[in-house]
Design an enzyme around this catalytic site. Sequence first.
Site, PDB file in Angstrom:
ATOM      1  N   ASP A 177      37.519 -54.954  82.198  1.00 49.81           N
ATOM      2  CA  ASP A 177      37.700 -53.405  82.349  1.00 49.81           C
ATOM      3  C   ASP A 177      38.849 -52.742  82.134  1.00 49.81           C
ATOM      4  OD1 ASP A 177      36.109 -51.265  83.464  1.00 49.81           O
ATOM      5  OD2 ASP A 177      37.690 -50.237  84.882  1.00 49.81           O
ATOM      6  N   GLU A 216      36.476 -55.234  77.534  1.00 51.38           N
ATOM      7  CA  GLU A 216      36.040 -54.119  77.036  1.00 51.38           C
ATOM      8  C   GLU A 216      37.674 -53.486  76.987  1.00 51.38           C
ATOM      9  OE1 GLU A 216      35.282 -49.870  78.649  1.00 51.38           O
ATOM     10  OE2 GLU A 216      36.977 -50.540  79.637  1.00 51.38           O
TER      11      GLU A 216
HETATM   12  C1  NOJ Z   1      35.321 -48.519  81.761  1.00 53.52           C
HETATM   13  C2  NOJ Z   1      33.846 -48.430  82.730  1.00 53.52           C
HETATM   14  O1  NOJ Z   1      33.032 -48.827  81.517  1.00 53.52           O
HETATM   15  C3  NOJ Z   1      33.719 -47.267  82.990  1.00 53.52           C
HETATM   16  O2  NOJ Z   1      32.483 -46.801  83.666  1.00 53.52           O
HETATM   17  C4  NOJ Z   1      34.699 -46.834  83.903  1.00 53.52           C
HETATM   18  O3  NOJ Z   1      34.822 -45.350  85.008  1.00 53.52           O
HETATM   19  C5  NOJ Z   1      36.318 -46.924  83.724  1.00 53.52           C
HETATM   20  N1  NOJ Z   1      35.934 -48.178  82.475  1.00 53.52           N
HETATM   21  C6  NOJ Z   1      37.342 -46.985  83.894  1.00 53.52           C
HETATM   22  O4  NOJ Z   1      37.340 -47.979  85.546  1.00 53.52           O
END
Ligand code: NOJ
Length: 502
Positions: free
Chosen positions: A191, A231
């Site tokens: 993440d 991500e």
């Molecule tokens: C990316 C995640 O996909 C999202 O859902 C989340 O709110 C943020 N990162 C913070 O963790």
Amino acid sequence: MSRTWWRGAAIYQVYLRSFADGNGDGVGDLAGLRGRLPYLKELGIGAIWLNPWYPSPMADGGYDVADYRDIEPVFGTLAEAEKFIAEAHELDIKVIIDVVPNHSSTESAWFEQALSDRSVRERFWFRDEPNDWKSIFGGSAWTQVADGQWYLHLFAPEQPDFNWENPEVHQEFEDVLRFWFDRGVDGFRIDSAALLFKSENSYEDLDEVHDVYRRWREIADSYGERILIGEVWLPDQERFARYLRPDELHTAFNFDFLSCPWDPAELRRVIDLTLATHAPIGAPPTWVLSNHDVTRPVTRYGRADTTFAHGGALHGTPSDLELGYRRARAAALLAMALPGCVYVYQGEELGLPEVEDLPDVVRQDPMYARSDGANPGRDGCRVPLPWSGEEPPFGFGTGTPWLPQPETWRKLTAEAQAADLGSMLNLYRSALALRRDLLGDGTLTWLPLGGPGVLAFTRESGLTCVVNLSSEPVRLPPGEVLLVSGPLEDGTLPPDTAAWVS
Ligand code: NOJ
């Protein structure tokens, strides 16, 4: 599956809270997911990526992690998670879980200690004075604690950022990776992967982050065929590619493709750019149409403006859902034919639209509250799945789902679609089955076919994908038509339709 299964995998994203509820409390859980594993096997995916399943106060849907080594009780137990991993493996389905290294929860043991003992604040970013950084969810990125200091949170106040200058944080996450690899998980989705380090002026993409992923890669490799997926939202492709160097992450989400409008020139540009970015480093591209953070494609592609906009800028603008549905079918055949990995976000295979008319009182996404309602948030793509029956909860479970499902979803249940050969579900099933043998990892060759409104390319197996984004019908190349996203008209491919020809 081969050692390099991940290079061409079809990965299904499970947003656990909304997938299937096994215990009747209205929230999806591991029991529900385990019961639906045969559905996923039949769908034809090779791996599951689960959003965070850890104990969490759910201030941000589980991305506020209170304990990285356990399971949220609402979802189940650690023993059940281990059973789930084993059951998925028996079906030859890999399991990828989320790891959240940028921030934790204010209810984590470390943060609670930091609040009561100033000497252990170095695991987070505590300062006497805040700077002017804004939270990605709106408002200030700093919150003051009782003794006057401020802590940094790039997201919600319940998500304090870790201080990656502190070796203890490195140690902790290396240990967390091992904890789950030891329990059999096949990989991690990382993440906010580019945000870990902070300087005086920036919190995005600092060079130090690459050493972390080099170390993580060593750990993953020491377990055999385990993978790391980033991500990484970075517009600069060169900087993006640095995360995919051979000794760092295996793959990263293609957000350019996800955000691309339904436009032939733009799609061609994004596909070419993606391929050119990945080829020199030998990393497989990924093709993503949706996830738990963005407007569902059926709704997005039905709008006059088909781009994805953060902040809900297009929320509620008119959408022709029939048109959006037709395009989403064509987009699915495009994404699944391109070389590399493909992601399917739960409900995409059912053609679910975004639920834009949720009553404000049920909205839970912190984006909504933090923007004083200006941003509707992401709840509309997180509504519990419709499985069967004629009325809510549509087989999701026996309790009232945590977000209300539209009555109109009776036509979109998995049960109704399984019985309809022309359904989105059956399109996904057929496409994923063909993809297993004929598509996935590799390269493509563009074909000059049908003018600038048409995307046509062929793959190593000889399969040709044609997507008609023009307003005129297009003649297909000679060969056997293996799959179409909509009916042909007099043997030609109508607008907003795609075909796979062998
Ligand atoms: C990316 C995640 O996909 C999202 O859902 C989340 O709110 C943020 N990162 C913070 O963790």
